[in-house]
Write a protein that holds these residues in place. Sequence first.
Motif, mmCIF file in Angstrom:
data_model
loop_
_atom_site.group_PDB
_atom_site.id
_atom_site.type_symbol
_atom_site.label_atom_id
_atom_site.label_comp_id
_atom_site.label_asym_id
_atom_site.label_seq_id
_atom_site.Cartn_x
_atom_site.Cartn_y
_atom_site.Cartn_z
ATOM 1 N N ARG A 55 0.858 -1.188 0.000
ATOM 2 C CA ARG A 55 0.000 0.000 0.000
ATOM 3 C C ARG A 55 0.890 1.233 0.000
ATOM 4 O O ARG A 55 1.532 1.551 1.002
ATOM 5 N N THR A 78 -2.635 10.132 -1.901
ATOM 6 C CA THR A 78 -3.447 9.022 -1.413
ATOM 7 C C THR A 78 -2.736 7.697 -1.680
ATOM 8 O O THR A 78 -2.290 7.424 -2.793
ATOM 9 N N LYS A 79 -2.637 6.864 -0.659
ATOM 10 C CA LYS A 79 -1.997 5.560 -0.807
ATOM 11 C C LYS A 79 -3.016 4.527 -1.260
ATOM 12 O O LYS A 79 -4.165 4.548 -0.847
ATOM 13 N N ASP A 80 -2.579 3.631 -2.107
ATOM 14 C CA ASP A 80 -3.422 2.550 -2.572
ATOM 15 C C ASP A 80 -2.543 1.340 -2.834
ATOM 16 O O ASP A 80 -1.318 1.420 -2.854
ATOM 17 N N TRP A 81 -3.196 0.185 -3.061
ATOM 18 C CA TRP A 81 -2.454 -1.048 -3.277
ATOM 19 C C TRP A 81 -1.799 -1.039 -4.655
ATOM 20 O O TRP A 81 -2.421 -0.673 -5.647
#
Length: 290
Positions: free
Chosen positions: A76, A86-89
């Motif tokens: 992530r 924004t962090k995401d996978w």
Amino acid sequence: MNFMAFGLNRDNLLAVDQIGRTFLYNHDSRLLRTGMPKMCRPIIDPISIAVGDSLYVMSRNPGRRPDQHCFQALIRSRPPASASNTKDWCWYSLQPPPLFADGVEVESSGCDVLMPFKISAYTVVGDSQIWISTFAAGTYLYDTASDAWSKVGNWALPFRGRAEYIPEHNLWLGFTPNDLQLCAADLTTSCELWPPMLQNEWTDVNRPEDWRLRDASIVLLGSGKVCIARFFLTRPEESIEDMSGHALLERENFAVLEGVKVLKAGVGRLRMVKHKSERYVFGRDLAILL
């Protein structure tokens, strides 16, 4: 499909299909996310290792010359091409294990000649180290913090498949390589020349003769509690014939789930208290006898 549990509390379950598409289910929220990123490339026969809240996936048989996508991580983080904070996978291809770079010579004694670089055992040590063993190349560690591989020793871990760390006893719990008996070892006592030794081994004697043990796995439940899953295949004594006259063996596939409490029994010794067990039948399949 493959299913892989990860997260600090193993509350995430990732499903991966044959072309690398992924689906994420969170146990706490009971939400299924279908818009997950696709793997860099599908991995055949993978093993999965959870470190922190990230998931590391590697080919069980990376081979003598591993390709660049045989080791991947689902982390992530902020996507490299995104301007958002924004962090995401995201999936990342990592440096493969340096099995061939170390100039390993495969001998006919002491290793699996057909698949000498197949990963025989693996586990997590500390907060950032992934240890893997092959019969031909010994044991290596990958440090997730530094993104670097290093050699631990020319020996292999005394387990088959995944070994789990039990913090209550500072020991690793797994299964013996040959007969899949539950065992424990302290990996912190190992060094380059001396492999870790088994400190405890428990023999499963309550088993009918026609049950053939195929595989086994461990699920940690916390506070020294463990669920042991053993997968069996029955050896049929009689056969039937199909319409062409071929002999067919009717076999039964099932799992036995057993609850176990691991307690101290002296210095460096453990004892296992068995609790309830359940048998789950997957179904029957027919094997042709030629």
